[in-house]
Structure formats: structure tokens, C-alpha cells
Motif scaffolding. Sequence first.
Motif, mmCIF file in Angstrom:
data_model
loop_
_atom_site.group_PDB
_atom_site.id
_atom_site.type_symbol
_atom_site.label_atom_id
_atom_site.label_comp_id
_atom_site.label_asym_id
_atom_site.label_seq_id
_atom_site.Cartn_x
_atom_site.Cartn_y
_atom_site.Cartn_z
ATOM 1 N N ASP A 129 0.845 -1.184 0.000
ATOM 2 C CA ASP A 129 0.000 0.000 0.000
ATOM 3 C C ASP A 129 0.887 1.242 0.000
ATOM 4 O O ASP A 129 1.731 1.428 0.879
ATOM 5 N N VAL A 130 0.709 2.104 -0.983
ATOM 6 C CA VAL A 130 1.534 3.309 -1.125
ATOM 7 C C VAL A 130 1.332 4.230 0.075
ATOM 8 O O VAL A 130 2.273 4.852 0.558
ATOM 9 N N ARG A 131 0.132 4.297 0.594
ATOM 10 C CA ARG A 131 -0.150 5.160 1.740
ATOM 11 C C ARG A 131 0.645 4.693 2.963
ATOM 12 O O ARG A 131 1.168 5.494 3.720
ATOM 13 N N SER A 132 0.756 3.394 3.150
ATOM 14 C CA SER A 132 1.507 2.847 4.277
ATOM 15 C C SER A 132 2.998 3.194 4.156
ATOM 16 O O SER A 132 3.642 3.546 5.141
ATOM 17 N N ILE A 133 3.537 3.090 2.973
ATOM 18 C CA ILE A 133 4.948 3.462 2.755
ATOM 19 C C ILE A 133 5.141 4.942 3.030
ATOM 20 O O ILE A 133 6.110 5.351 3.678
ATOM 21 N N HIS A 134 4.190 5.748 2.559
ATOM 22 C CA HIS A 134 4.272 7.193 2.795
ATOM 23 C C HIS A 134 4.244 7.498 4.299
ATOM 24 O O HIS A 134 4.999 8.336 4.791
ATOM 25 N N ASP A 135 3.404 6.792 5.057
ATOM 26 C CA ASP A 135 3.327 6.987 6.510
ATOM 27 C C ASP A 135 4.652 6.612 7.181
ATOM 28 O O ASP A 135 5.117 7.311 8.079
ATOM 29 N N HIS A 136 5.242 5.515 6.746
ATOM 30 C CA HIS A 136 6.534 5.096 7.305
ATOM 31 C C HIS A 136 7.611 6.142 7.032
ATOM 32 O O HIS A 136 8.429 6.449 7.911
ATOM 33 N N LEU A 137 7.603 6.695 5.847
ATOM 34 C CA LEU A 137 8.590 7.733 5.511
ATOM 35 C C LEU A 137 8.376 8.993 6.351
ATOM 36 O O LEU A 137 9.349 9.626 6.785
ATOM 37 N N LYS A 138 7.119 9.347 6.602
ATOM 38 C CA LYS A 138 6.843 10.512 7.451
ATOM 39 C C LYS A 138 7.354 10.275 8.870
ATOM 40 O O LYS A 138 7.951 11.151 9.478
#
Length: 131
Positions: free
Chosen positions: A3-12
Amino acid sequence: MADVRSIHDHLKHYDRHLARLEELRRLLQEELAAARSGASGEHGPLTGGRRVAEIEAALARMDRERYGSCASCASFIPFDQLLHAPHRTTCDACAVPPPGRPAPGRAGEAPPRPRATPRAEAASSRTGATA
């Protein structure tokens, strides 16, 4: 597929973690400068050479990517605890001894030997035992 959103959250979260580490590094460097100049810092009771050594050790742990984990239990030390005392090596849970157990001495210092009571001294003198 991830999930792209999950990766984005991890990066944040990772970016926030890096920003906090940089904030703590600046704080440590400020305290180190103050300790070297002889000014009293607001974080902790360390004084003189010992204070400089503790702060330098914290910066070295940061460089080795070992900063922020408890030396006793290996768990992460919460950010607010590090902000209060950025040179610390243990979490609050490990820094406070359990009830009924004496507080530890300074690092590397042996615990004090218990003093013999008059009754124990009298008994050892009758039996010829030495302490």
C-alpha cells in the motif's frame, strides 16, 4: 502489492525521527559547549569532566547509531525523557530500582559493603572469624 499510503506513513515517521535526532544532537552540542566553558547546564547533576565525558559519550553513541536505547533493557528511551536528559543511557523504568532494592551507585562503582552490627561483630570475635 504494498500500500503506497503505508509506505508514505513510514517515511513521514522516519523523517520525524531524524528531525528529533537532529534536535537532540544540537541540544547535546550546546550542553557540551556549556560544560567545556564551565557554565552550569540545566540538564542533570553532572559536573566538570564527568559531564563532558557523558555528553561526548552520548554524541559517540549517536554517531554509532546506538543512541536512544536503554543500556539495561535495550528498549527505546522515549523522546521526552531524552529531551529532559539527552546524555542518559537508561530508560526511567531501569533507572529506578524496584521496591526493596537499593539504588545503584555511580557507573563502575561497587555497591557499599554492609556494616556489621555489634551482635555480628561479637559473634565473629567469639568464633575467630574475620571480615
